[in-house]
Design an enzyme around this catalytic site. Structure first.
Site, PDB file in Angstrom:
ATOM      1  N   ASN A  47      88.483 -25.218  69.390  1.00 23.95           N
ATOM      2  CA  ASN A  47      89.130 -25.089  70.881  1.00 23.95           C
ATOM      3  C   ASN A  47      89.947 -23.714  71.007  1.00 23.95           C
ATOM      4  O   ASN A  47      90.738 -23.403  71.900  1.00 23.95           O
ATOM      5  CB  ASN A  47      90.104 -26.017  71.240  1.00 23.95           C
ATOM      6  CG  ASN A  47      91.307 -26.119  70.233  1.00 23.95           C
ATOM      7  OD1 ASN A  47      91.339 -25.300  69.146  1.00 23.95           O
ATOM      8  ND2 ASN A  47      92.435 -27.027  70.181  1.00 23.95           N
ATOM      9  N   ASP A  67     100.190 -22.502  58.922  1.00 21.42           N
ATOM     10  CA  ASP A  67     100.364 -23.685  59.389  1.00 21.42           C
ATOM     11  C   ASP A  67     100.496 -24.951  58.438  1.00 21.42           C
ATOM     12  O   ASP A  67     100.017 -24.765  57.342  1.00 21.42           O
ATOM     13  CB  ASP A  67      99.581 -23.897  60.739  1.00 21.42           C
ATOM     14  CG  ASP A  67      97.996 -23.743  60.399  1.00 21.42           C
ATOM     15  OD1 ASP A  67      97.799 -23.898  58.968  1.00 21.42           O
ATOM     16  OD2 ASP A  67      97.323 -23.488  61.137  1.00 21.42           O
ATOM     17  N   HIS A  82      92.115 -22.460  68.779  1.00 23.80           N
ATOM     18  CA  HIS A  82      93.446 -22.238  68.218  1.00 23.80           C
ATOM     19  C   HIS A  82      93.646 -21.361  67.117  1.00 23.80           C
ATOM     20  O   HIS A  82      92.793 -21.168  66.629  1.00 23.80           O
ATOM     21  CB  HIS A  82      94.122 -23.507  67.966  1.00 23.80           C
ATOM     22  CG  HIS A  82      93.386 -24.260  66.817  1.00 23.80           C
ATOM     23  ND1 HIS A  82      93.626 -25.617  66.686  1.00 23.80           N
ATOM     24  CD2 HIS A  82      93.135 -23.910  65.619  1.00 23.80           C
ATOM     25  CE1 HIS A  82      93.065 -26.220  65.628  1.00 23.80           C
ATOM     26  NE2 HIS A  82      92.787 -24.993  64.776  1.00 23.80           N
ATOM     27  N   GLU A 114      97.865 -23.845  69.993  1.00 23.04           N
ATOM     28  CA  GLU A 114      96.994 -24.404  70.675  1.00 23.04           C
ATOM     29  C   GLU A 114      96.847 -23.616  72.062  1.00 23.04           C
ATOM     30  O   GLU A 114      97.725 -22.895  72.467  1.00 23.04           O
ATOM     31  CB  GLU A 114      97.456 -26.060  71.011  1.00 23.04           C
ATOM     32  CG  GLU A 114      97.362 -26.756  69.616  1.00 23.04           C
ATOM     33  CD  GLU A 114      95.828 -27.305  69.112  1.00 23.04           C
ATOM     34  OE1 GLU A 114      95.033 -26.589  69.376  1.00 23.04           O
ATOM     35  OE2 GLU A 114      95.786 -28.429  68.602  1.00 23.04           O
TER      36      GLU A 114
HETATM   37  C1  GLP Z   1      92.888 -25.976  61.044  1.00 20.23           C
HETATM   38  C2  GLP Z   1      93.565 -24.883  60.525  1.00 20.23           C
HETATM   39  C3  GLP Z   1      93.528 -23.591  60.965  1.00 20.23           C
HETATM   40  C4  GLP Z   1      92.410 -23.263  60.650  1.00 20.23           C
HETATM   41  C5  GLP Z   1      91.331 -24.046  61.603  1.00 20.23           C
HETATM   42  C6  GLP Z   1      89.808 -23.637  61.303  1.00 20.23           C
HETATM   43  O1  GLP Z   1      93.236 -26.452  62.317  1.00 20.23           O
HETATM   44  N1  GLP Z   1      94.975 -25.469  60.610  1.00 20.23           N
HETATM   45  O2  GLP Z   1      94.680 -22.668  60.311  1.00 20.23           O
HETATM   46  O3  GLP Z   1      92.040 -21.958  60.996  1.00 20.23           O
HETATM   47  O4  GLP Z   1      91.547 -25.341  61.302  1.00 20.23           O
HETATM   48  O5  GLP Z   1      89.364 -24.523  60.293  1.00 20.23           O
HETATM   49  P1  GLP Z   1      87.825 -24.425  59.558  1.00 20.23           P
HETATM   50  O6  GLP Z   1      88.094 -23.066  58.608  1.00 20.23           O
HETATM   51  O7  GLP Z   1      88.036 -25.407  58.545  1.00 20.23           O
HETATM   52  O8  GLP Z   1      86.979 -24.274  60.546  1.00 20.23           O
END
Ligand code: GLP
Length: 245
Positions: free
Chosen positions: A136, A67, A138, A143
């Site tokens: 959340n 992403d 995702h 989402e």
């Molecule tokens: C972001 C990224 C996701 C990731 C998520 C968790 O929104 N776009 O791909 O998996 O957050 O992030 P973190 O590992 O910093 O908790």
């Protein structure tokens, strides 16, 4: 799906790196799809060390980014582009021609999504996805509420995603959309490795394991994935019912 609990972040990350390297060892021309975020940072750093140590050649694989934040240029240190280059692609000496990351500056979103869809389809699907989990639920930028048949698309980000996302950026950013590989493509990957660490992810892991598996908490769909592996540390597993208590 399989749940694996590790004593700490270091062991969790080492096991994830083993899986990445193991995937390329068994299928040198694999299509791998990588998330960004704090969770996989160490796993990525360990991947290049392990690949070198075990002499695993990454020169025939293809890597896509899961992403990206729409409107954020690749040179911004908070972009997924920058992150993947810094922690994974450069250390592994991956050639540009082996990589496709979403162009978040595109004027043609549809075309950008089509490009990603054709890369995935051209390979016959993704071999290996490493995903993190948003608070959340995702999965990438799929989402809550995203349909299970979704291909690459631009998503409207929830408030919580935007607020938490600010932690990656040095300056205040105003991002409202994200571009992501679709839920269908992630769910059809041969292996889906999902990682979580730390106490703040404990309620998320509890909901994935003990709540209903549904699009309202996309990460919970991993329970329906035959090649799904949910790897967490003890802290992230701390709210689970036995036997992990
Ligand atoms: C972001 C990224 C996701 C990731 C998520 C968790 O929104 N776009 O791909 O998996 O957050 O992030 P973190 O590992 O910093 O908790």
């Amino acid at each position: 799906m399989e749940l694996k609990v590790f004593p700490d972040y270091n062991e969790l990350s080492a096991a994830a790196a083993e899986m990445i390297v193991g995937c390329v060892r068994s299928k040198p021309d694999a299509l791998l799809c990588f998330a960004t975020g704090d969770t996989p940072k160490l796993a990525y750093q360990l991947t290049s060390v392990l690949a070198q140590k075990n002499n695993v050649d990454f020169s025939s694989c293809f890597i896509i980014g899961l992403d990206e934040w729409m409107g954020i240029p690749p040179e911004n240190t908070g972009s997924c582009h920058y992150f993947l280059h810094h922690y994974l692609l450069s250390p592994l000496k991956i050639n540009q021609r082996q990589v496709y990351l979403f162009n978040a500056m595109t004027a043609n979103e549809e075309d950008e999504c089509d490009k990603m869809d054709s890369i995935i389809a051209g390979n016959g699907g993704i071999d290996f996805v490493l995903a993190g989990i948003g608070l959340n639920g995702h999965l990438g930028f799929n989402e809550p509420g995203t349909a299970t048949n979704t291909m690459a698309h631009v998503a409207i980000l929830e408030e919580i995603t935007k607020t938490i996302g600010q932690k990656y950026f040095e300056e205040n950013v105003n991002v409202s959309n994200g571009i992501t590989v679709g839920l269908k493509q992630v769910m059809q990957a041969k292996t889906l490795l999902m990682m979580a660490n730390g106490r703040k992810k404990a309620p998320v892991i509890k909901r994935i394991m003990e709540g209903e598996a549904s699009i309202h908490f996309p990460a919970s769909l991993i329970r329906q994935h035959i090649g799904g592996v949910l790897m967490v540390d003890n802290e992230a597993a701390s709210q689970l019912e036995t036997p992990f208590k």
